[in-house]
Scaffold this active site. Structure first.
Site, short mmCIF file in Angstrom:
data_model
loop_
_atom_site.label_atom_id
_atom_site.label_comp_id
_atom_site.label_asym_id
_atom_site.label_seq_id
_atom_site.Cartn_x
_atom_site.Cartn_y
_atom_site.Cartn_z
N ARG A 56 2.10 13.61 3.80
CA ARG A 56 2.46 14.91 4.36
C ARG A 56 3.77 15.37 3.72
NH1 ARG A 56 0.94 17.44 9.34
NH2 ARG A 56 -0.45 15.65 9.55
N LYS A 70 -0.85 23.56 5.78
CA LYS A 70 -0.53 24.13 7.09
C LYS A 70 0.32 25.38 6.86
CE LYS A 70 -0.14 21.50 10.64
NZ LYS A 70 0.27 20.52 11.67
N SER A 95 -12.18 19.98 2.48
CA SER A 95 -12.76 18.69 2.84
C SER A 95 -13.74 18.31 1.74
CB SER A 95 -13.49 18.78 4.19
OG SER A 95 -14.20 17.59 4.42
N LYS A 128 -0.33 -0.75 14.03
CA LYS A 128 -1.60 -1.14 14.64
C LYS A 128 -1.62 -0.71 16.11
CE LYS A 128 -2.74 -5.11 11.72
NZ LYS A 128 -4.07 -4.56 11.33
N ARG A 159 -7.05 6.35 13.83
CA ARG A 159 -7.10 5.74 12.51
C ARG A 159 -6.84 6.84 11.49
NH1 ARG A 159 -11.60 5.45 8.96
NH2 ARG A 159 -11.28 3.93 7.27
N LYS A 160 -5.83 6.66 10.66
CA LYS A 160 -5.47 7.73 9.74
C LYS A 160 -4.63 7.19 8.59
CE LYS A 160 -2.32 10.78 10.99
NZ LYS A 160 -1.67 11.95 11.66
N LYS A 205 5.43 5.08 7.40
CA LYS A 205 5.11 4.79 8.80
C LYS A 205 3.76 4.09 8.86
CE LYS A 205 4.70 7.25 13.24
NZ LYS A 205 4.78 8.59 13.88
N HIS A 212 0.82 -1.21 0.00
CA HIS A 212 0.00 0.00 0.00
C HIS A 212 0.86 1.27 0.00
CE1 HIS A 212 -3.53 -2.45 0.55
NE2 HIS A 212 -3.01 -2.99 1.65
#
Length: 316
Positions: free
Chosen positions: A161, A197, A217, A151, A156-157, A148, A52
């Protein structure tokens, strides 16, 4: 991930001119949930990072393809560029990794990884890993790519970045103050979003730069559009015969070449992962590794979408 082609290729801010680092994160706030036997045979590197996260890396880092859509062989163009960038990555070194395995929380509400009946008591399978990869080409020379995954973490993300280099002279102009770095964040889950940011003046009378977000969003901006989930779009790609979003055999080989030497060493030497608390951020050694490789640590606030902020302020 299908939004990457537009986000990365059609926006100059996504280009690496001022990039300090790129971090690709996948976090889960639960453990193996009875799947420990299956997971123990793979671990977090095979289960998440090798497939992934490395796919996301290849999409972020690849050169612009000849075409993404159209009557030309756009699928081959995209996959050719993904393979090219993967072939520029040396096998990851153990010194560029931190491996962890979660413990039970203090209240005993969840089992530790090795408390799972299907997991051996002496298992050294990592449930957390941070690793730094380097792409040896002119476009990304010297920019660390941080993968990175873990579990039993604090949230949850899934996100990408891109951290930018410090604004020239900013720390001198704002003497005695640490000016946060700008970051472009593409959040994949939950609640797909893109935000920047940026530094603004703090409210009140002080002239102090503070971090804020310029954000989009999808669910709020396109509230009246139907949002299909990822698997619906993938099934449609299969029906249409479009292969750009699927892995080709040479891409698979290039990805395994990056991780296989590390996996063999972990298994041969039975390298023990660092214990970390269930519900935390992972081993502290992960932050130490990233700092040593040039990532600026900033945990000064947690992003909330515009809808949540308006709700908190009593605005609908």
């Amino acid at each position: 991930l299908q939004n990457f082609f537009s986000r990365v290729l059609c926006n100059t801010i996504s280009h690496p001119i001022s990039s300090q680092s790129v971090t690709i994160t996948f976090k889960e706030d639960f453990g193996t949930k009875g799947r420990g036997g299956y997971f123990d045979s793979s671990g977090i590197i095979r289960d998440v990072i090798q497939n992934h996260l490395i796919q996301i890396l290849s999409l972020v880092a690849m050169e612009p393809p000849v075409a993404v859509t159209g009557d030309q062989d756009s699928a081959s163009f995209v996959r050719d560029e993904k393979v090219k960038v993967l072939n520029c990555i040396d096998p990851v070194k153990l010194d560029d990794c931190v491996l962890g395995q979660y413990l039970a929380p203090e209240d005993g509400s969840e089992p530790s990884y090795t408390d799972d009946p299907s997991v051996p008591d002496d298992s050294v399978t990592p449930t957390f890993a941070t690793m730094v990869l380097w792409i040896n080409n002119p476009r990304w020379d010297g920019v660390p790519f941080i993968l990175k995954a873990g579990k039993a973490l604090n949230e949850r993300k899934g996100e990408i970045r891109i951290q930018f280099k410090p604004a020239p002279g900013a720390n001198r102009m704002f003497a005695g103050q640490e000016v946060p770095r700008n970051e472009l964040v593409m959040r994949l889950q939950p609640d797909e979003a893109v935000y920047m940011k940026a530094n603004v003046k703090s409210p009140g009378l002080k002239t102090t730069p503070v971090m804020s977000e310029l954000d989009l969003s999808y669910a709020e901006r396109y509230a009246h559009e139907e949002m299909f989930d990822a698997y619906t779009r993938l099934i449609l790609e299969v029906i249409r015969g479009r292969q750009a979003t699927f892995v080709r055999d040479d891409e698979l080989k290039a990805a395994w070449a990056i991780f296989t030497p590390l996996l063999h060493r972990i298994e041969a030497e039975k390298i023990k992962p660092i214990p970390y608390d269930f519900g935390g951020r992972g081993p502290p050694e992960s932050d130490q590794l990233l700092k040593s490789r040039g990532y600026y640590q900033y945990h000064g606030g947690k992003y909330t979408g515009r809808g949540k902020r308006m709700s908190m302020l009593g605005v609908s």
